[in-house]
Design an enzyme around this catalytic site. Sequence first.
Site, PDB file in Angstrom:
ATOM      1  N   ASP A   1      -4.531  29.655 -19.426  1.00 14.10           N
ATOM      2  CA  ASP A   1      -4.319  28.451 -18.625  1.00 14.10           C
ATOM      3  C   ASP A   1      -3.531  28.757 -17.356  1.00 14.10           C
ATOM      4  O   ASP A   1      -2.836  29.777 -17.256  1.00 14.10           O
ATOM      5  CB  ASP A   1      -3.615  27.368 -19.440  1.00 14.10           C
ATOM      6  CG  ASP A   1      -2.242  27.811 -19.922  1.00 14.10           C
ATOM      7  OD1 ASP A   1      -2.149  28.902 -20.529  1.00 14.10           O
ATOM      8  OD2 ASP A   1      -1.252  27.072 -19.693  1.00 14.10           O
TER       9      ASP A   1
ATOM     10  N   GLU B   1      -0.059  27.800 -22.449  1.00 10.72           N
ATOM     11  CA  GLU B   1       1.245  28.464 -22.364  1.00 10.72           C
ATOM     12  C   GLU B   1       2.141  27.772 -21.355  1.00 10.72           C
ATOM     13  O   GLU B   1       3.364  27.691 -21.536  1.00 10.72           O
ATOM     14  CB  GLU B   1       1.052  29.937 -21.986  1.00 10.72           C
ATOM     15  CG  GLU B   1       2.320  30.768 -21.979  1.00 10.72           C
ATOM     16  CD  GLU B   1       3.078  30.769 -20.652  1.00 10.72           C
ATOM     17  OE1 GLU B   1       4.219  31.274 -20.617  1.00 10.72           O
ATOM     18  OE2 GLU B   1       2.533  30.257 -19.653  1.00 10.72           O
TER      19      GLU B   1
END
Length: 384
Positions: free
Chosen positions: A77, A140
């Site tokens: 991400d 994350e």
Amino acid sequence: MTEAHDLSARDILARLVAFPTVCRTENAELIDWVEMFLLSLGARCRRVPGEQAGRFNLFASIGPDSPDGIVLSAHSDVVPVEGQPWTTDPFVLTPRDGKLYGRGSSDMKGFLACMLMAARYAAGQTNLRAPLHLAISHDEEIGCVGVHTLLRDLAANGFRAKGCVIGEPTGLRVVSGHKGKLAAQITCHGLAAHSANPSRGCNAILLAADMVKVIESLQEELKNTGAQDESYEVPFSTMQIGLIRGGVALNIVPDLCEVQFEMRLLPGVVAGPWLDRLRQEADHLGAERPHARIEIETLNTYPGLHTPDDAPFLHAIMQLTGDNTPLRIGFGTEGGLFSEYLDMPVVVCGPGSIDRAHKADEFILPEELEAGVQFVERIVDTLV
């Protein structure tokens, strides 16, 4: 996927950047592409769903099924781009002025591209004595929340490895420690009233202001009498307030105010006693005022990382980079979670710079990307 054997690191990074895997959104298309890439190399792949639909972690292995391999890890991400003054399309890898611009180029799709190059390099070895593992997580950027399902799955299946390299951008300097984080919210409840007679109400913003003062006092205590580690730029644990929301109109005594704060904790420092102190003060303030009530809720937490200075895995990775002394960093990673769930030594080391992360016109230098590829290929060489 024959292109898995032909793409350069820059080509792979361009493919990865093109997937707009902004945190809190789906990453299935990127995982699909990466999984096909790895399967075409003969990797053993396991897709582990996240807790939200369309979000996945991926774990892949190349080489023998033995407990002495090395894990390379990256999150898939990226942070949002809205409101940032980009001069290029953030989801198109754009070469300009000797730099490669794109969201995630440094943080941390650059290392993910290196990981895929390492997989191809490992697949070309005929005499691997230990496996190379790749771990790819999601979400994350919102507090290391997505990797938990992957780590639980690995732990439940008895996974073992020699160690793990988290490829966050450190300029390829080896990092052995970082602080943990706790994010929390203080919700102050009061009583609404007309501002012409504020004594008939209970002002939730004033309650929040008192709690801000408590946090300020606890921060001074952490600084002056708490644990210290001079290897960190900020050598003590910290508390800081980042967001306050309260009130609906100027002529209404507010009955609700929310304060969000975080703690950045040195490894080994636990948040519990400090939260207990905060709750004691909240109870005291609530008891002093009619209609007042204060709640404290933990929103997210992840542990710090502390790999001992004498850990053989740490020294093995430093030997590959030429570092003589490991660093400590201020930002957090998934490293502490890998260490806790899987009981393995973890280091943080990857190409690019964290100073470029989360900003407009994020970039990585081509030579940094190439150095990252050389680094992970040297890791594969230790598995032969």
